[in-house]
Design an enzyme around this catalytic site. Sequence first.
Site, mmCIF file in Angstrom:
data_model
loop_
_atom_site.group_PDB
_atom_site.id
_atom_site.type_symbol
_atom_site.label_atom_id
_atom_site.label_comp_id
_atom_site.label_asym_id
_atom_site.label_seq_id
_atom_site.Cartn_x
_atom_site.Cartn_y
_atom_site.Cartn_z
ATOM 1 N N GLU A 116 0.858 -1.195 0.000
ATOM 2 C CA GLU A 116 0.000 0.000 0.000
ATOM 3 C C GLU A 116 0.894 1.246 0.000
ATOM 4 O O GLU A 116 1.844 1.330 0.776
ATOM 5 C CB GLU A 116 -0.919 -0.040 1.232
ATOM 6 C CG GLU A 116 -1.608 1.249 1.602
ATOM 7 C CD GLU A 116 -2.494 1.846 0.498
ATOM 8 O OE1 GLU A 116 -3.270 1.112 -0.118
ATOM 9 O OE2 GLU A 116 -2.367 3.069 0.259
ATOM 10 N N ARG A 139 -17.329 4.674 5.570
ATOM 11 C CA ARG A 139 -16.220 3.974 4.930
ATOM 12 C C ARG A 139 -15.089 3.648 5.899
ATOM 13 O O ARG A 139 -14.557 2.535 5.919
ATOM 14 C CB ARG A 139 -15.606 4.858 3.837
ATOM 15 C CG ARG A 139 -16.348 4.822 2.554
ATOM 16 C CD ARG A 139 -15.789 5.880 1.640
ATOM 17 N NE ARG A 139 -16.518 5.900 0.409
ATOM 18 C CZ ARG A 139 -16.183 5.215 -0.675
ATOM 19 N NH1 ARG A 139 -15.105 4.478 -0.698
ATOM 20 N NH2 ARG A 139 -16.917 5.279 -1.756
ATOM 21 N N ARG A 174 -19.791 16.435 -0.593
ATOM 22 C CA ARG A 174 -20.169 15.404 0.382
ATOM 23 C C ARG A 174 -20.167 15.974 1.788
ATOM 24 O O ARG A 174 -19.387 16.870 2.094
ATOM 25 C CB ARG A 174 -19.178 14.242 0.340
ATOM 26 C CG ARG A 174 -19.174 13.520 -0.982
ATOM 27 C CD ARG A 174 -17.960 12.622 -1.077
ATOM 28 N NE ARG A 174 -18.348 11.224 -1.080
ATOM 29 C CZ ARG A 174 -17.491 10.240 -1.320
ATOM 30 N NH1 ARG A 174 -16.234 10.458 -1.531
ATOM 31 N NH2 ARG A 174 -17.920 9.000 -1.321
ATOM 32 N N ASP A 232 -11.654 -1.128 -8.823
ATOM 33 C CA ASP A 232 -11.611 0.113 -9.589
ATOM 34 C C ASP A 232 -10.424 0.153 -10.556
ATOM 35 O O ASP A 232 -10.486 0.826 -11.587
ATOM 36 C CB ASP A 232 -11.515 1.325 -8.647
ATOM 37 C CG ASP A 232 -12.882 1.850 -8.232
ATOM 38 O OD1 ASP A 232 -13.862 1.101 -8.344
ATOM 39 O OD2 ASP A 232 -12.963 3.022 -7.788
ATOM 40 N N ALA A 291 -18.188 -0.249 -5.178
ATOM 41 C CA ALA A 291 -17.440 -1.032 -4.191
ATOM 42 C C ALA A 291 -18.018 -2.445 -4.108
ATOM 43 O O ALA A 291 -17.283 -3.422 -3.929
ATOM 44 C CB ALA A 291 -17.496 -0.350 -2.832
HETATM 45 P P1 FAD Z 1 -9.503 2.436 -3.880
HETATM 46 O O1 FAD Z 1 -10.501 2.600 -2.787
HETATM 47 O O2 FAD Z 1 -9.188 3.590 -4.729
HETATM 48 O O3 FAD Z 1 -8.195 1.819 -3.249
HETATM 49 C C1 FAD Z 1 -6.981 1.773 -3.949
HETATM 50 C C2 FAD Z 1 -5.843 1.631 -2.938
HETATM 51 O O4 FAD Z 1 -4.627 1.452 -3.652
HETATM 52 C C3 FAD Z 1 -5.666 2.879 -2.074
HETATM 53 O O5 FAD Z 1 -5.468 2.480 -0.741
HETATM 54 C C4 FAD Z 1 -4.426 3.543 -2.667
HETATM 55 O O6 FAD Z 1 -3.686 4.275 -1.714
HETATM 56 C C5 FAD Z 1 -3.641 2.340 -3.173
HETATM 57 N N1 FAD Z 1 -2.744 2.630 -4.309
HETATM 58 C C6 FAD Z 1 -3.040 3.357 -5.410
HETATM 59 N N2 FAD Z 1 -1.983 3.389 -6.252
HETATM 60 C C7 FAD Z 1 -1.016 2.639 -5.669
HETATM 61 C C8 FAD Z 1 0.303 2.283 -6.063
HETATM 62 N N3 FAD Z 1 0.825 2.672 -7.232
HETATM 63 N N4 FAD Z 1 1.051 1.517 -5.230
HETATM 64 C C9 FAD Z 1 0.522 1.086 -4.028
HETATM 65 N N5 FAD Z 1 -0.720 1.399 -3.605
HETATM 66 C C10 FAD Z 1 -1.489 2.153 -4.425
HETATM 67 N N6 FAD Z 1 -19.526 2.258 -4.322
HETATM 68 C C11 FAD Z 1 -20.541 1.559 -3.756
HETATM 69 O O7 FAD Z 1 -20.580 0.317 -3.846
HETATM 70 N N7 FAD Z 1 -21.552 2.214 -3.091
HETATM 71 C C12 FAD Z 1 -21.567 3.579 -2.933
HETATM 72 O O8 FAD Z 1 -22.477 4.122 -2.292
HETATM 73 C C13 FAD Z 1 -20.502 4.332 -3.528
HETATM 74 N N8 FAD Z 1 -20.471 5.681 -3.429
HETATM 75 C C14 FAD Z 1 -19.462 6.387 -4.019
HETATM 76 C C15 FAD Z 1 -19.492 7.788 -3.963
HETATM 77 C C16 FAD Z 1 -18.485 8.531 -4.588
HETATM 78 C C17 FAD Z 1 -18.565 10.046 -4.569
HETATM 79 C C18 FAD Z 1 -17.412 7.849 -5.252
HETATM 80 C C19 FAD Z 1 -16.302 8.633 -5.925
HETATM 81 C C20 FAD Z 1 -17.384 6.451 -5.320
HETATM 82 C C21 FAD Z 1 -18.412 5.706 -4.725
HETATM 83 N N9 FAD Z 1 -18.441 4.306 -4.791
HETATM 84 C C22 FAD Z 1 -19.470 3.612 -4.225
HETATM 85 C C23 FAD Z 1 -17.381 3.559 -5.506
HETATM 86 C C24 FAD Z 1 -16.362 3.004 -4.530
HETATM 87 O O9 FAD Z 1 -15.908 4.049 -3.702
HETATM 88 C C25 FAD Z 1 -15.175 2.385 -5.260
HETATM 89 O O10 FAD Z 1 -15.629 1.507 -6.258
HETATM 90 C C26 FAD Z 1 -14.280 1.585 -4.301
HETATM 91 O O11 FAD Z 1 -13.914 2.357 -3.178
HETATM 92 C C27 FAD Z 1 -13.023 1.123 -5.027
HETATM 93 O O12 FAD Z 1 -12.210 0.392 -4.155
HETATM 94 P P2 FAD Z 1 -10.757 -0.069 -4.614
HETATM 95 O O13 FAD Z 1 -10.170 -0.728 -3.414
HETATM 96 O O14 FAD Z 1 -10.826 -0.820 -5.897
HETATM 97 O O15 FAD Z 1 -9.980 1.279 -4.927
#
Ligand code: FAD
Length: 432
Positions: free
Chosen positions: A35, A117, A200, A316, A329
């Site tokens: 991370e 969250r 937000r 994502d 998510a």
């Molecule tokens: P992220 O949460 O982006 O996590 C990525 C992680 O990787 C982070 O910890 C980051 O620090 C780390 N990282 C990034 N690059 C690197 C690198 N090069 N090297 C090492 N670490 C790295 N979804 C729902 O299901 N319900 C909802 O109500 C909802 N509401 C939302 C509202 C908003 C305004 C937004 C913007 C999104 C919403 N979502 C919702 C979508 C949801 O937030 C995302 O789909 C989800 O959080 C993605 O999770 P993730 O772990 O794939 O990515």
Amino acid sequence: MDDDSLNIAIVGGGISGLVLAIALIRRGIKVQVYEQAHAFGEIGAGVAFGPNSVRAMQACSPDIHTAFHKVATRNQWPDKRNVWFDFVDGYDKDAPVGKEKLLFTLTTEDGANAVHRAHFLDELVKLVPDGVAHFKKHLDTLKLPDGDGKVKLLFHDGTEAEADAVIGCDGIKSRTRAWMLGGDDKPGAAPVYTYKYAYRGLIPMQRAVDELGEDNAKNAKMHLGQDGHILTFPVNKGETMNVVAFHATEDDWPDARHLTRSTEKKHVYEDFGDFGPTVQKIIDLLEPNLDCWAIFDTGDHPMEAYNQGRVCCLGDAAHATSPHHGAGAGICIEDAAVMSELLAEPSVAQAGARGLEAVFRAFSECRRERTQWLVRSSRRTGELYEWRAEGVGRDVGKIFAECRERDESIWGSRIGDLVAEAKGGLAAILEA
Ligand code: FAD
């Protein structure tokens, strides 16, 4: 590969990375999480989960399911427990505060099932054993081996790590995705602006009840209007009301490197000036200085495949979506359930490098259609909520019918069926 036990590197410890790590550990697979931040952390905002996501949590690990229920909040009124959102007319200028016209209601088996969250992430972190997470490790690039050797991860601090396979859970600005596509300048490497942004806020529930009335504060509401919409739902076991106010724009986002910017409440009043008294009252409750979030996604250039050799994108990183379905998510958790079940197949470790490549190919082939449809459908849903959808506009009957059909195809999927389909694909690849 030296022995039959797999060693998987996960890049990124957001919801996707943590849920996947926990699911793999439960299946006896060794994982390391890299991370970039100095600790696991999430923002203070609400996130809602549909029933498909909750079922997927159970499939990943019953511990995740339990952790979720520890912090999850449903609508507070017993007769609204199954309501996803009441959709109300945010433009209703004649209705007193809290009495906007109800347009329609969407229901699911659990209604809006939402968490703060940061609280959910804290619960997930408790399920990750010591020694698994490595912080301040920003992935710069990856190197695939020539033969059956290890995949190399190269970090920004000059250190390296190795694993049998790498899963990029590094979010919307994924380095893993950029590497896979051949560089930062390739189409799809960077996410694109959807020409919507969001403000937000988290409001203490008692204040919200005093100002908006109990039904509006304690149950999920979606206030529709021209070029904007505001949603609210309870989190923190009903102690807090979560607010997200979306607005459309024709202007470009000034700096794609930063997806949030500080702003003042006067801009929210300007954006929602044509909305009715209830929406004005919700804005009154927001802090004077707040953040504005650009809504980006990967919809313009969807990845043709989420896998390359023994590297794969998940969550994502593979398919970042705008949030209008409230399902981004949740679909990441489906991904984690499918991936962990595939990796746990006994034939995979036995097949070594070829087995891992087969898993990632099977994962990509079975997840692409559903996850990329979500990205497209979410864009359309945002337009439906803001009376901008072609052929629909302000026609409430059409908005209702289309939203219901789209949401039900997300909520209705059974994780057991998704896993079975993926396993069928994996078996076919391994037999070929
Ligand atoms: P992220 O949460 O982006 O996590 C990525 C992680 O990787 C982070 O910890 C980051 O620090 C780390 N990282 C990034 N690059 C690197 C690198 N090069 N090297 C090492 N670490 C790295 N979804 C729902 O299901 N319900 C909802 O109500 C909802 N509401 C939302 C509202 C908003 C305004 C937004 C913007 C999104 C919403 N979502 C919702 C979508 C949801 O937030 C995302 O789909 C989800 O959080 C993605 O999770 P993730 O772990 O794939 O990515």
